[in-house]
Scaffold this active site. Structure first.
Site, PDB file in Angstrom:
ATOM      1  CG  HIS A  96      -2.332   0.556   0.814  1.00 22.62           C
ATOM      2  ND1 HIS A  96      -3.506   0.217   1.457  1.00 22.62           N
ATOM      3  CD2 HIS A  96      -2.690   1.463  -0.130  1.00 22.62           C
ATOM      4  CE1 HIS A  96      -4.505   0.908   0.917  1.00 22.62           C
ATOM      5  NE2 HIS A  96      -4.038   1.659  -0.033  1.00 22.62           N
ATOM      6  CG  ASP A 118      -6.380  -0.886   4.237  1.00 18.75           C
ATOM      7  OD1 ASP A 118      -6.257  -1.938   4.884  1.00 18.75           O
ATOM      8  OD2 ASP A 118      -5.424  -0.263   3.734  1.00 18.75           O
ATOM      9  CG  HIS A 120      -4.544  -2.950   8.266  1.00 19.24           C
ATOM     10  ND1 HIS A 120      -4.611  -3.768   7.158  1.00 19.24           N
ATOM     11  CD2 HIS A 120      -4.293  -3.763   9.312  1.00 19.24           C
ATOM     12  CE1 HIS A 120      -4.398  -5.021   7.520  1.00 19.24           C
ATOM     13  NE2 HIS A 120      -4.202  -5.056   8.827  1.00 19.24           N
ATOM     14  CG  ASP A 122      -2.706   1.389   5.353  1.00 17.17           C
ATOM     15  OD1 ASP A 122      -2.576   0.492   6.214  1.00 17.17           O
ATOM     16  OD2 ASP A 122      -2.955   1.141   4.156  1.00 17.17           O
ATOM     17  CG  HIS A 135       2.461  -2.393   4.265  1.00 13.57           C
ATOM     18  ND1 HIS A 135       1.852  -3.580   3.902  1.00 13.57           N
ATOM     19  CD2 HIS A 135       2.867  -2.556   5.541  1.00 13.57           C
ATOM     20  CE1 HIS A 135       1.888  -4.420   4.925  1.00 13.57           C
ATOM     21  NE2 HIS A 135       2.499  -3.833   5.926  1.00 13.57           N
ATOM     22  CG  ASP A 221      -5.051  -3.248   1.684  1.00 15.35           C
ATOM     23  OD1 ASP A 221      -5.079  -4.480   1.521  1.00 15.35           O
ATOM     24  OD2 ASP A 221      -4.154  -2.667   2.322  1.00 15.35           O
ATOM     25  CG  ASP A 223      -5.716  -5.625   4.191  1.00 18.53           C
ATOM     26  OD1 ASP A 223      -6.582  -4.741   4.266  1.00 18.53           O
ATOM     27  OD2 ASP A 223      -4.505  -5.436   4.434  1.00 18.53           O
ATOM     28  CD  GLU A 266      -0.382  -4.374   1.256  1.00 17.23           C
ATOM     29  OE1 GLU A 266       0.068  -5.529   1.398  1.00 17.23           O
ATOM     30  OE2 GLU A 266       0.236  -3.340   1.615  1.00 17.23           O
TER      31      GLU A 266
HETATM   32 MN   LIG Z   1      -3.582  -0.882   3.373  1.00 14.63          MN
END
Ligand SMILES: [Mn+2]
Length: 294
Positions: A96, A118, A120, A122, A135, A221, A223, A266
């Site tokens: 990322h 995402d 997360h 980030d 990332h 992303d 994930d 990712e």
């Molecule tokens: Mn990310």
């Protein structure tokens, strides 16, 4: 129909696990181009930005690989900024950290909103990050917080405004990231919000929140998706977006006709099962770019 340009950025220096540099290949092999051409779009693949190989480098002492990541992201940004504003760029990561180049590169020097989809946030900075992996830091830098070498990709300071960012799909934040979300009042839809409100309402609220921007970048992303569906990611977190939630989000964004650029990041085929994750991400992209059930 749009003119779409695809750019691969096979960068894995920002991630803790290896293999995400193969993401652009995985997405191309999952028929990204055909899926979009089939919808009537014109598509040109610009190939990949050259990214340094970890084994051929010496890590720095402080923030490992910050210089190399900055160099690669600046190259990507320069390449994207030469595109006409009506062209729709799709950038294939890579980890990322590539968004440090794709967002300034896709902004056309306009006020740019970012939809960060995402698990997360980030939003770590080098001083708050538990892992030190870049990332986990791109959004903090885009908001002007962090290491000068990375901020310098767009000439320093904030690239985007906190009120022009919406996070969707969150379920794993470090303490410093939580603090930054609250302090900057970034609009964040955690999985709890999505469970409570439903993804359609979340999409509507996100679009309402971003109604004043001139460009809208979606940073997707892999994930964000539930790892049962999309296991080929370096940092899986249980309890992610379901297949239909993610599709509906993309379909509603397509209906709004406001998205101007996209990251697909990712995807790690090394951790995947028969390229399942890349295939799902390609399906999501087709929905975002106008594929309809009926
Ligand atoms: Mn990310």
């Amino acid at each position: 129909m749009s003119k779409i340009v695809v750019l691969g950025i096979p960068l894995d220096l920002g991630a803790g696990r290896r293999g995400v540099d193969m993401g652009p290949s995985a997405l191309r092999l999952a028929q990204l181009a055909n899926a979009l051409i089939h919808l009537g779009h014109e598509l040109e693949d610009l190939g990949n930005i050259e990214a340094p190989v970890l084994e051929a480098m010496k890590p720095g002492n402080d923030l490992p690989y910050a210089d190399a990541i900055a160099r690669t992201c600046r190259l990507a940004s320069q390449k994207l900024s030469r595109l006409a504003p009506e062209v729709f760029p799709i950038c294939l990561g890579g980890d990322h950290s590539v968004s440090l180049g794709t967002i300034p590169g896709s902004s056309s020097n306009r006020r740019t909103g970012v939809l960060w989809i995402d698990a997360h946030a980030d939003l770590n900075t080098p001083s708050t990050s538990p892992s030190g992996n870049i990332h986990g830091m791109p959004l903090a830098h885009l908001l002007g917080k962090g290491d000068e070498r990375l901020l310098d990709i767009w000439g320093g300071g904030p690239m985007i405004r906190p009120e022009d960012v919406v996070l969707i799909g969150l379920r794993s934040l470090d303490p410093g990231e939580k603090e930054l979300v609250h302090r900057l009042e970034v609009r964040a839809f955690t999985m709890k919000e999505i469970d409570k409100r439903g993804i359609a309402e979340v999409a509507a609220l996100a679009l309402e929140h971003l109604k004043d921007v001139e460009r809208l970048h979606v940073s997707f992303d892999a994930d964000a998706l539930d790892p049962v569906l999309a296991p080929g990611v370096g940092t899986p977190v249980p309890g992610g977006l379901s297949y239909r939630e993610a599709h509906l989000l993309m379909e509603l964004l397509a209906d709004a006709e406001v998205v101007t650029s996209l990251d697909l990041v990712e995807v790690n085929p090394f951790l995947d099962i028969q390229n399942t994750t890349a295939k799902i991400v390609v399906e999501m992209t087709a929905s975002l770019l106008g594929k309809r059930i009926l």
